[in-house]
Design a protein around this motif. Structure first.
Motif, PDB file in Angstrom:
ATOM      1  N   ARG A   1      -3.232   2.252   2.297  1.00 23.81           N
ATOM      2  CA  ARG A   1      -2.961   2.607   3.695  1.00 23.81           C
ATOM      3  C   ARG A   1      -1.470   2.714   3.980  1.00 23.81           C
ATOM      4  NH1 ARG A   1      -7.400  -0.849   3.883  1.00 23.81           N
ATOM      5  NH2 ARG A   1      -9.273   0.091   4.796  1.00 23.81           N
ATOM      6  N   ARG A   2      -0.659   1.872   3.321  1.00 25.89           N
ATOM      7  CA  ARG A   2       0.786   1.921   3.577  1.00 25.89           C
ATOM      8  C   ARG A   2       1.455   3.116   2.906  1.00 25.89           C
ATOM      9  NH1 ARG A   2       2.893  -4.140   2.551  1.00 25.89           N
ATOM     10  NH2 ARG A   2       1.034  -4.333   1.248  1.00 25.89           N
ATOM     11  N   MET A   3       0.671   3.882   2.137  1.00 27.14           N
ATOM     12  CA  MET A   3       1.189   5.128   1.553  1.00 27.14           C
ATOM     13  C   MET A   3       0.450   6.335   2.102  1.00 27.14           C
ATOM     14  SD  MET A   3       1.943   4.338  -2.456  1.00 27.14           S
ATOM     15  CE  MET A   3       3.099   3.076  -2.987  1.00 27.14           C
TER      16      MET A   3
ATOM     17  N   ALA B   1      -2.345   6.950  -9.189  1.00 24.83           N
ATOM     18  CA  ALA B   1      -1.984   8.194  -9.869  1.00 24.83           C
ATOM     19  C   ALA B   1      -0.508   8.543  -9.687  1.00 24.83           C
ATOM     20  CB  ALA B   1      -2.840   9.353  -9.360  1.00 24.83           C
ATOM     21  N   ARG B   2       0.186   7.841  -8.806  1.00 25.34           N
ATOM     22  CA  ARG B   2       1.605   8.141  -8.595  1.00 25.34           C
ATOM     23  C   ARG B   2       2.392   7.799  -9.843  1.00 25.34           C
ATOM     24  NH1 ARG B   2       4.437   7.053  -2.910  1.00 25.34           N
ATOM     25  NH2 ARG B   2       6.043   8.016  -4.199  1.00 25.34           N
TER      26      ARG B   2
ATOM     27  N   GLY C   1       8.313   6.482 -14.016  1.00 26.97           N
ATOM     28  CA  GLY C   1       8.817   6.767 -15.353  1.00 26.97           C
ATOM     29  C   GLY C   1       8.063   7.903 -16.021  1.00 26.97           C
ATOM     30  N   GLY C   2       7.549   8.850 -15.209  1.00 29.31           N
ATOM     31  CA  GLY C   2       6.882  10.014 -15.760  1.00 29.31           C
ATOM     32  C   GLY C   2       5.411   9.807 -16.101  1.00 29.31           C
ATOM     33  N   ARG C   3       4.835   8.617 -15.823  1.00 28.71           N
ATOM     34  CA  ARG C   3       3.427   8.359 -16.134  1.00 28.71           C
ATOM     35  C   ARG C   3       2.739   7.746 -14.928  1.00 28.71           C
ATOM     36  NH1 ARG C   3       3.005   4.641 -21.258  1.00 28.71           N
ATOM     37  NH2 ARG C   3       0.831   5.340 -21.162  1.00 28.71           N
TER      38      ARG C   3
ATOM     39  N   ASP D   1      -1.686  -0.833  -9.845  1.00 32.06           N
ATOM     40  CA  ASP D   1      -0.353  -0.471  -9.349  1.00 32.06           C
ATOM     41  C   ASP D   1       0.710  -1.434  -9.866  1.00 32.06           C
ATOM     42  OD1 ASP D   1      -1.149  -2.662  -7.893  1.00 32.06           O
ATOM     43  OD2 ASP D   1      -0.441  -1.903  -5.960  1.00 32.06           O
ATOM     44  N   LEU D   2       0.591  -1.802 -11.155  1.00 31.84           N
ATOM     45  CA  LEU D   2       1.559  -2.697 -11.792  1.00 31.84           C
ATOM     46  C   LEU D   2       2.295  -1.924 -12.884  1.00 31.84           C
ATOM     47  CD1 LEU D   2      -0.782  -5.804 -12.308  1.00 31.84           C
ATOM     48  CD2 LEU D   2       0.795  -5.404 -10.405  1.00 31.84           C
TER      49      LEU D   2
END
Length: 248
Positions: free
Chosen positions: A15-17, A24-25, A28-30, A95-96
């Protein structure tokens, strides 16, 4: 530590995004979820819980019931796909992006370490902790950390030198437990899920992680290794920018 499985939880609403597919964001390119899965490539099995179409080879995908039902419902869905003989599982948020194999290895070693340093049995509703400095060799690197064992909501006789930890997770600099950056004994989690489902009329939707872990003996591990904290999660755009800087 012996064989373990990994369950990665990727079904949050972000929600904060603005409701984007946060795991999926890229960092470092991944994608963040791929970075988390890469940190557990040595796991016997890997399960991703969430809405995703493409995953690395060998990763199984499932959804929580109901979709969007929260992390506890997602844990239950992930555990349901584990092989019957699995005794230890890494439960990880997707998201780590700074998580590493060395960090997971340190948690596994703490889970398997001698529990004789645990505190005396607490009374119900108390938290008792003790710090024990130890060293662990992880991926040929020596990492020192303070190990804190605690029993949350445990009754008399449920903690202490006679009871091994049910889980090990990192804590941040303020002592906040990062429960979704930890490793856990599958039997303890399943018992907690059964108890919580019974208390909530059979549904785990919206159940808090704290309620699931109540009564478990948890070894809390402050991170003191090289590099950024592996428990750093990305809840905002600013968090992603910070992770990008660390990942360079």
């Amino acid at each position: 530590m012996g064989t373990y499985a990994a369950v990665v939880l990727a079904g949050g609403a972000a929600r904060r995004m603005g409701g984007v597919d946060k795991p999926a964001r890229p960092v470092g390119g991944r994608p963040m979820r791929d970075r988390v899965l890469a940190a557990v490539t040595d796991a016997a099995s890997r399960v991703l819980v969430g809405p995703v179409d493409v995953v690395p080879p060998g990763v199984r995908v499932t959804r929580e019931d109901p979709p969007g039902g929260g992390p506890v419902a997602a844990m239950a869905a992930g555990l349901a796909l584990l092989d019957p003989g699995t005794t230890v599982v890494a439960l990880l948020a997707a998201d780590l992006p700074l998580l590493t194999r060395a960090a997971v290895g340190e948690l596994l070693l703490h889970l398997d370490s001698d529990s004789a340093t645990a505190p005396p049995a607490p009374t119900a509703g108390t938290v008792v902790s003790s710090a024990v400095v130890s060293s662990a060799v992880v991926s040929s690197a020596v990492v020192s950390s303070a190990v804190v064992s605690s029993a949350v909501g445990a009754g008399p006789g449920e903690s202490g030198g006679g009871r091994r930890p049910d889980g090990a997770c990192f804590v941040d600099a303020d002592g906040r437990r990062q429960s979704l950056c930890g490793v856990w004994r599958v039997a303890a989690l399943r018992a907690g899920l059964d108890r919580l489902a019974a208390e909530r009329g059979g549904s785990l939707a919206g159940a808090p992680v704290r309620a699931l872990l109540a009564g478990l003996v948890v070894r809390e591990v402050p991170w003191s290794g090289d590099g950024p904290p592996p428990w750093f999660d990305c809840d905002t755009d600013e968090d992603v920018r910070r992770a990008e800087e660390w990942a360079r």
